[in-house]
Scaffold this active site. Sequence first.
Site, mmCIF file in Angstrom:
data_model
loop_
_atom_site.group_PDB
_atom_site.id
_atom_site.type_symbol
_atom_site.label_atom_id
_atom_site.label_comp_id
_atom_site.label_asym_id
_atom_site.label_seq_id
_atom_site.Cartn_x
_atom_site.Cartn_y
_atom_site.Cartn_z
ATOM 1 C CG PHE A 31 42.123 52.182 50.659
ATOM 2 C CD1 PHE A 31 42.559 50.970 51.142
ATOM 3 C CD2 PHE A 31 42.579 52.584 49.407
ATOM 4 C CE1 PHE A 31 43.417 50.163 50.409
ATOM 5 C CE2 PHE A 31 43.441 51.795 48.662
ATOM 6 C CZ PHE A 31 43.857 50.586 49.168
ATOM 7 C CD GLU A 43 37.850 39.658 56.286
ATOM 8 O OE1 GLU A 43 36.592 39.592 56.275
ATOM 9 O OE2 GLU A 43 38.533 39.673 55.236
ATOM 10 C CG HIS A 71 38.326 44.678 45.939
ATOM 11 N ND1 HIS A 71 37.041 45.071 46.254
ATOM 12 C CD2 HIS A 71 39.114 45.164 46.943
ATOM 13 C CE1 HIS A 71 37.047 45.753 47.375
ATOM 14 N NE2 HIS A 71 38.286 45.821 47.819
ATOM 15 C CE LYS A 122 36.554 42.313 48.066
ATOM 16 N NZ LYS A 122 35.588 41.936 49.112
ATOM 17 C CB CYS A 125 36.812 48.411 49.720
ATOM 18 S SG CYS A 125 38.219 48.906 48.707
ATOM 19 C CG HIS A 174 37.066 43.225 52.661
ATOM 20 N ND1 HIS A 174 36.135 43.850 51.874
ATOM 21 C CD2 HIS A 174 38.229 43.907 52.473
ATOM 22 C CE1 HIS A 174 36.693 44.871 51.246
ATOM 23 N NE2 HIS A 174 37.968 44.922 51.585
#
Length: 413
Positions: free
Chosen positions: A399, A312, A338, A333, A162, A301
Amino acid sequence: MRRVVVTGMGAITPIGLNVDDFWRGIRESKVGIGPITRYDTTDFKVKIAAEVKGFNAKDYIEPKAAKRMELFAQYAVAAAKEAIEQAGLDMEKEDPFRIGTAVGSGIGSLQAIERNEKRLLEKGPGRMEPLLVPLMISNMACGNVSIYFGLKGKSINVVTACTTGTHNIGEAFRTIQYGDADVMVAGGAEACVTPLGVGGFTSLTALNTTEDVTRASIPFDKDRAGFVLGEGAGVVVLEELEHAKARGARIIAELVGYGSTSDAYHITSPAEDGMGAATAMINALKDADIKPSQVDYINAHGTSTHHNDLFETRAIKAAFGDAQNDLLISSTKSMVGHLLGAAGGIEFITCVKSIEEGYIHENVGLREVEEGDEFTLNYVKDHGISQEVNVCMTNSLGFGGHNATLVLKKYEA
């Protein structure tokens, strides 16, 4: 260090097939999430996604070339076409070896894999597509952009889940800074709304299983329960300042800082203390020679998962200290889901438009943050905010523990 500016942008998204339509959707708080139409979801727990609607590759690409590209690569080329046209790049007047490509995809083509796995099982290995490998591999977003537009400079595909789009823009930034190119076409593309893509993320319990599209992707909300899979592409033209000025290009914004770290913690979860992401932000600010107090807005994010939004938030607090109280924070998002490897590209474009038009969008669907002393930042809710925006930051977390941050500011000669 050479200064790097943004001269072109291109977008294929669930709320618009170009930057103008995408941004109009952002300003209208449009949600691009709906029932999945690509396959029968009867046996699937997750039945919604943020699909791109109305895209026809032949509107952007010659039919013969389009047939040799999978959907993610078609999105990349279409977005790159818009960005290059907006930048006014005339390849007949440029040295093609000074113009490079850094367009990534986190996964590549699951569609090609699914088709050929079926052929393999039903008809045997001799009936698999001859072009399976060059169709499915993730670097073909970058490869096809380079080939289609004749870009002969550095051609790279950073794959960091991502964080892919943000890393590609960051590495393109460094490439220009250090003189390896004068222009870079950079960003990300993804098209994973498939049975494998949705099924895999569902098995990981990463996706929200609700069918209420207004409560599906709700970053920082106390009821958040997973992300919504999206698709599309975000591609920008980055250019060395003097090169842009020499050809009379319109300069939209300046990219000034890039930070990148690894959590070295877990294959899917961010580090709980947020220090990996915090250090990426700190490094980006240092690179930009920007103080925390100068940042107006962070495009987070913000995936709408429990862990990401919490960790975050901790990261932002750690990076900004007392300056955290003056920040405005929202996640794109909340409208487009996403986009995985394309997310960073689209969110970078959102930051550029925020600077250009003096507008910060809301976290659509955010009703109430969790009580307590964690979620105390200024998450934009209820409506967007019109104000001057001089400095933006955008974060991506992926990830594998990947973290990347970019800092942009209003261009000043």
